[in-house]
Design a protein around this motif. Structure first.
Motif, PDB file in Angstrom:
ATOM      1  N   MET A 192       0.842  -1.175   0.000  1.00 53.13           N
ATOM      2  CA  MET A 192       0.000   0.000   0.000  1.00 53.13           C
ATOM      3  C   MET A 192       0.889   1.239   0.000  1.00 53.13           C
ATOM      4  O   MET A 192       1.847   1.310   0.751  1.00 53.13           O
ATOM      5  CB  MET A 192      -0.950  -0.103   1.188  1.00 53.13           C
ATOM      6  N   PRO A 193       0.611   2.226  -0.882  1.00 51.79           N
ATOM      7  CA  PRO A 193       1.458   3.419  -0.978  1.00 51.79           C
ATOM      8  C   PRO A 193       1.343   4.296   0.276  1.00 51.79           C
ATOM      9  O   PRO A 193       0.296   4.342   0.920  1.00 51.79           O
ATOM     10  CB  PRO A 193       0.927   4.149  -2.207  1.00 51.79           C
ATOM     11  N   LEU A 194       2.413   4.971   0.582  1.00 56.26           N
ATOM     12  CA  LEU A 194       2.422   5.869   1.736  1.00 56.26           C
ATOM     13  C   LEU A 194       1.605   7.119   1.429  1.00 56.26           C
ATOM     14  O   LEU A 194       1.581   7.606   0.307  1.00 56.26           O
ATOM     15  CB  LEU A 194       3.851   6.265   2.092  1.00 56.26           C
TER      16      LEU A 194
ATOM     17  N   ASP B  54       4.467   5.094  12.531  1.00 61.45           N
ATOM     18  CA  ASP B  54       4.098   3.702  12.750  1.00 61.45           C
ATOM     19  C   ASP B  54       4.397   2.915  11.472  1.00 61.45           C
ATOM     20  O   ASP B  54       3.760   3.128  10.439  1.00 61.45           O
ATOM     21  CB  ASP B  54       2.602   3.620  13.098  1.00 61.45           C
ATOM     22  N   GLN B  55       5.357   2.014  11.541  1.00 65.38           N
ATOM     23  CA  GLN B  55       5.770   1.258  10.362  1.00 65.38           C
ATOM     24  C   GLN B  55       4.680   0.326   9.840  1.00 65.38           C
ATOM     25  O   GLN B  55       4.747  -0.137   8.708  1.00 65.38           O
ATOM     26  CB  GLN B  55       7.042   0.451  10.669  1.00 65.38           C
ATOM     27  N   GLU B  56       3.667   0.050  10.662  1.00 67.36           N
ATOM     28  CA  GLU B  56       2.563  -0.822  10.246  1.00 67.36           C
ATOM     29  C   GLU B  56       1.500  -0.059   9.463  1.00 67.36           C
ATOM     30  O   GLU B  56       0.663  -0.669   8.807  1.00 67.36           O
ATOM     31  CB  GLU B  56       1.922  -1.485  11.477  1.00 67.36           C
ATOM     32  N   ARG B  57       1.532   1.259   9.535  1.00 69.49           N
ATOM     33  CA  ARG B  57       0.516   2.080   8.855  1.00 69.49           C
ATOM     34  C   ARG B  57       1.161   2.814   7.689  1.00 69.49           C
ATOM     35  O   ARG B  57       2.374   2.977   7.622  1.00 69.49           O
ATOM     36  CB  ARG B  57      -0.089   3.070   9.843  1.00 69.49           C
ATOM     37  N   SER B  58       0.330   3.287   6.768  1.00 68.04           N
ATOM     38  CA  SER B  58       0.856   3.959   5.578  1.00 68.04           C
ATOM     39  C   SER B  58       0.929   5.481   5.737  1.00 68.04           C
ATOM     40  O   SER B  58       1.289   6.181   4.812  1.00 68.04           O
ATOM     41  CB  SER B  58      -0.025   3.627   4.369  1.00 68.04           C
ATOM     42  N   GLU B  59       0.633   5.987   6.908  1.00 67.37           N
ATOM     43  CA  GLU B  59       0.592   7.425   7.132  1.00 67.37           C
ATOM     44  C   GLU B  59       1.965   7.990   7.495  1.00 67.37           C
ATOM     45  O   GLU B  59       2.680   7.410   8.319  1.00 67.37           O
ATOM     46  CB  GLU B  59      -0.392   7.704   8.267  1.00 67.37           C
ATOM     47  N   VAL B  60       2.327   9.109   6.850  1.00 68.17           N
ATOM     48  CA  VAL B  60       3.553   9.842   7.191  1.00 68.17           C
ATOM     49  C   VAL B  60       3.179  11.293   7.468  1.00 68.17           C
ATOM     50  O   VAL B  60       2.172  11.801   6.959  1.00 68.17           O
ATOM     51  CB  VAL B  60       4.629   9.757   6.074  1.00 68.17           C
TER      52      VAL B  60
END
Length: 151
Positions: A1-3, A38-44
């Motif tokens: 999944m893209p960030l 959070d490396q498990e989520r795609s949010e930056v």
């Protein structure tokens, strides 16, 4: 999944107000990037390197990183254009897929502009012609403009 970037990234030169226990006042954005909490989520989230305004990067002033969430107010937004969008897209791709091979940047061997040498006056005062004051001509023009505006 893209960030996915949460929020907009401010342009270089933006002025922000911070009110934290560690820093308070106005700061200028010198560099920016992104942080993935959070490396498990795609949010930056946007991340910045800031320096105190009006000094910017100066030998006697501290620069430090912040996350966008600690900004209390954006006082001035710096310049952005299509190149910023490309930069951010490339940053997100590298965060997701790993850094791409790069070459080491060449450091400047000389100044980009020639800065003329100045001579010190024996008594330390500016000469009447302004030769000791690098802003003499600017001050003279501003004074002339002020006199024109007064009725």
């Amino acid at each position: 999944m893209p960030l996915e970037l949460r929020g907009a990234v401010l342009g270089l030169g933006s002025i922000v107000r911070l009110e934290t226990p560690a820093a308070s006042g106005l700061f200028v954005i010198l560099a920016r990037g992104a942080f993935r909490p959070d490396q498990e989520r795609s949010e930056v989230v946007p991340r910045y390197l800031v320096a105190p305004h009006p000094y910017g990067e100066a030998p006697d002033q501290e620069t430090f990183p912040i996350l966008a969430g600690v900004i209390d107010e954006v006082v001035f937004e710096g310049y952005t254009d299509a190149a910023d969008a490309c930069f951010l897209q490339d940053l997100l791709v590298q965060m997701e897929k790993g850094r791409r091979p790069t070459t080491v940047a060449k450091q400047f061997a000389e100044a980009l502009t020639e800065i003329p040498e100045t001579s010190d006056d024996a008594d330390g005062s500016d000469a009447a012609d302004g030769s000791g004051d690098p802003f003499f001509e600017l001050r003279r023009l501003a004074s002339k403009e002020d006199r024109r505006k007064k009725p």
